[in-house]
Write a protein that holds these residues in place. Structure first.
Motif, PDB file in Angstrom:
ATOM      1  N   ASP A 216      10.066   0.136  -4.520  1.00 29.59           N
ATOM      2  CA  ASP A 216      10.699   0.161  -3.151  1.00 29.59           C
ATOM      3  C   ASP A 216      11.872   0.591  -2.875  1.00 29.59           C
ATOM      4  O   ASP A 216      12.648   1.236  -1.969  1.00 29.59           O
ATOM      5  N   ASP A 283      -0.396   2.324  -2.626  1.00 31.80           N
ATOM      6  CA  ASP A 283       0.016   3.209  -1.540  1.00 31.80           C
ATOM      7  C   ASP A 283      -0.810   3.895  -0.813  1.00 31.80           C
ATOM      8  O   ASP A 283      -0.784   4.079   0.530  1.00 31.80           O
ATOM      9  N   TYR A 371       5.753   5.755   6.335  1.00 35.06           N
ATOM     10  CA  TYR A 371       5.323   5.415   5.067  1.00 35.06           C
ATOM     11  C   TYR A 371       4.808   6.847   4.062  1.00 35.06           C
ATOM     12  O   TYR A 371       4.951   6.574   2.897  1.00 35.06           O
ATOM     13  N   THR A 375       5.941   7.388   0.246  1.00 34.93           N
ATOM     14  CA  THR A 375       4.870   7.598  -0.750  1.00 34.93           C
ATOM     15  C   THR A 375       5.268   8.895  -1.386  1.00 34.93           C
ATOM     16  O   THR A 375       5.142   8.872  -2.836  1.00 34.93           O
ATOM     17  N   ARG A 378       8.113   8.487  -3.619  1.00 37.02           N
ATOM     18  CA  ARG A 378       7.932   7.880  -4.693  1.00 37.02           C
ATOM     19  C   ARG A 378       7.139   8.694  -6.063  1.00 37.02           C
ATOM     20  O   ARG A 378       7.375   8.643  -7.440  1.00 37.02           O
TER      21      ARG A 378
END
Length: 626
Positions: A216, A283, A371, A375, A378
């Motif tokens: 995160d 995710d 979001y 993602t 990440r």
């Protein structure tokens, strides 16, 4: 417990006092008879001794204690210091400290400083070239048990909630009772592990830090960068901008650790893939629930065959693919069976980018940059492998392996050759198309383990690996020997091979060694005109003391930069520092400012060492600001 508006440290002092009082109550009610009184007497006398600059009365108190009492008193003060550290860490993260310690404050200050000396468009160039590679290591080992780390985290959460309440409400709240419960649990818990952790245990612990914090923290930090860019009228970085990389030595560092074998390295690489699949699957499940949107671009409608919910149409196969990969890896780990082929980055990124581009095309930027953007970031940071694993081995092990090969080939003992003979032969072998390892060769177990490690490298996708670090590197032949072994075992020879210059003598000879390597056109071509050099901090400090070692490190870096500039080769400096001052530890900002000009041009690569990983990266908000 409302924070004071007049003093930024008032709340910190109040929290330390509050936690200390609860610890005192626990010791008084649950400790041995007389323990609380002994601790209090020693605490008060310590303060008095400091004021009077006289230690005799304190020494007299301590000499009265038996062994059991000494241990209990030491535990009491140790727990108090841990609680004080928790309060200080909480203070750093609290809302009322944001103007001093937050990532926003740090970046704002950096941008303002840059604007004093550079044009506005320089900031965009700085951001584009930003590269931070944090390399997690297991040494020095984190000795605090995970159960205590968890309780420390809960104490931090309780302090956060209590500060919202006024003093009267805080005293009667469930969080106040929870603090007493947690500190009581801590007092009755063994502080340290009874068994030495295995490399696999250390890897699992590092992956837990990624799961619970860094997963995160990375997108949160990049959102702070987005906000700063917007404030300074700079282009918002695209979703594939990935200035942060997480690498690791855990499970790859076999220097001085016989427990790290080729089998362990293979298992750690597989565990990392399993962890990546697990986190990415979570995710994608969240995105699948959120992206029930029916509005899509023409391109996405065509790609999804006119599906009513086109985003879910794209995400469902990805979710199933990640789940299947995770289950297959679990089976391979449990049964020691053949592992599945790794996922590729494009398999994960392509459907996510298609969703992102479609949402932007239909003016749903608020969804694209929600979001989904986190993602994507990440995925670009961690990828399907979670980390990039470095391999580290001591130079003498490579020398032994080459010596056994030359003897098997009836060429004599490589160890008896001088440096010129070694380099000439190694360069010849790198250009020789024939296999080096003879059929039926039976090396010693030590050398077989070295060869097995290279075979693991050969079977692993290059993007899952970082660099090959050679500890105690002293000559050019130490680097060429690794390249020969890479070639002989079917690996790519353009893997970054980083000599680690640790001792004072090695630091002084580092520029000469690198110049000898770069003077060879074939070497420069093999390494694609880039080289990584690791600077060791602890051994040089032991050799010469911190001041002399620091000066030697600075001079070595300056000279290395000059050598690489001469040959038009990019230099990536890798700093093996962190933790205690003797190991090169220092505040990160000050450490960066102390580097020679130009040394960070190709990014920052630095170790985050064992016991410091939890302290610096163990909580998401802490990782964001550090």
């Amino acid at each position: 417990m409302t924070p004071s508006s007049t003093s930024n440290t008032a709340q910190l002092r109040q929290n330390v006092r509050h936690l200390g009082e609860i610890l005192g109550q626990v010791i008084q009610s649950q400790g041995d008879a007389g323990l609380f009184e002994a601790v209090e007497a020693i605490r008060l006398q310590s303060k008095q001794s400091r004021d009077d600059d006289d230690q005799e009365a304190l020494r007299a108190l301590l000499t009265q204690l038996n062994e059991k009492q000494i241990l209990d008193v030491a535990r009491a003060f140790s727990h108090f210091l841990n609680l004080a550290n928790i309060a200080e860490q909480h203070h750093t993260l609290a809302d009322y400290s944001q103007s001093l310690f937050s990532a926003t404050a740090s970046l704002e200050s950096a941008f303002q400083q840059l604007l004093k000396d550079h044009e506005h468009n320089c900031l965009n160039t700085v951001l584009k070239n930003l590269s931070i590679d944090l390399v997690l290591t297991a040494h020095p080992t984190e000795i605090t048990r995970r159960t205590l780390i968890h309780k420390h985290g809960e104490i931090n959460d309780c302090l956060t909630r209590l500060e919202i309440l006024n003093d009267k409400a805080a005293a009667s709240s469930k969080d106040h009772s929870r603090l007493k419960e947690l500190i009581s649990q801590i007092w009755h818990t063994e502080e340290f592990r009874s068994d030495r952790p295995k490399p696999i245990d250390e890897a699992r612990w590092a992956f837990a830090v990624i799961e619970n914090s860094l997963w995160d923290a990375v997108p949160q930090f990049l959102r702070v960068v987005d906000d700063i860019c917007e404030r300074y009228a700079l282009p918002i970085p695209p979703p594939n901008w990935s200035p942060i990389r997480i690498s690791s030595w855990i499970g790859g560092d076999r220097d001085g650790n016989p427990n790290v074998t080729a089998k362990v390295t293979r298992e750690v690489l597989l565990l990392a893939q399993w962890q990546a699949c697990t986190l990415l699957e979570n995710d994608i499940v969240t995105l699948y629930e959120e992206l029930s949107v029916t509005t899509a671009s023409t391109a996405l409608e065509e790609a999804t065959e006119g599906a009513l919910e086109p985003y879910r149409f794209l995400l469902k196969p990805l979710r199933d693919r990640l789940q299947g990969q995770r289950l297959n890896i679990e089976k391979a780990l449990n049964d020691q069976s053949l592992a599945p082929a790794p996922l590729t980055l494009s398999e994960i990124v392509d459907p996510l980018e298609a969703c992102y581009e479609s949402l932007q095309a239909v003016n749903l930027d608020v969804l694209a940059r929600g979001y989904l953007l986190d993602t994507l970031r990440r995925v670009h940071c961690f990828g399907p492998y979670l980390i990039q694993l470095d391999i580290r081995q001591e130079s003498a092990r490579h020398t032994q392996a080459i010596a056994e090969l030359t003897e098997a080939l009836a060429l004599g003992d490589y160890r008896d050759w001088n440096e010129g003979q070694r380099c000439d032969w190694l360069r010849g072998e790198l250009d020789n198309p024939r296999p080096l390892i003879p059929a039926g060769w039976k090396p010693t177990p030590e050398t077989q383990e070295v060869i097995d490690t290279f075979l693991v490298i050969a079977e692993t996708p290059q993007s899952a690996l970082g660099s090959y670090v050679i500890s105690m590197a002293a000559e050019a032949s130490d680097v060429l020997a690794v390249q020969v072994l890479l070639k002989a075992t079917g690996c790519t020879t353009n893997m970054l091979v980083a000599p680690l210059f640790e001792t004072l003598d090695d630091l002084e000879s580092a520029p000469r060694v690198v110049e000898e390597l770069l003077s060879d056109n074939a070497y420069r071509d093999r390494c694609d005109h880039q080289i990584m050099v690791m600077i060791g901090y602890s051994d040089s400090a032991k050799d010469a003391g911190m001041l002399a070692a620091g000066w030697a490190q600075y001079r070595a870096q300056e000279s290395l930069l000059s050598v690489c500039k001469k040959f038009a080769v990019k230099l990536q400096l890798f700093h093996g520092r962190g933790g205690s001052i003797g190991r090169g530890g220092a505040p990160a900002h000050d450490a960066l400012l102390s580097q020679p000009p130009g040394s960070l041009e190709n990014g920052l690569r630095v170790t985050e060492q064992g016991e410091m990983i939890r302290t610096k990266l163990g909580l998401t908000p802490l990782a964001v600001i550090l």
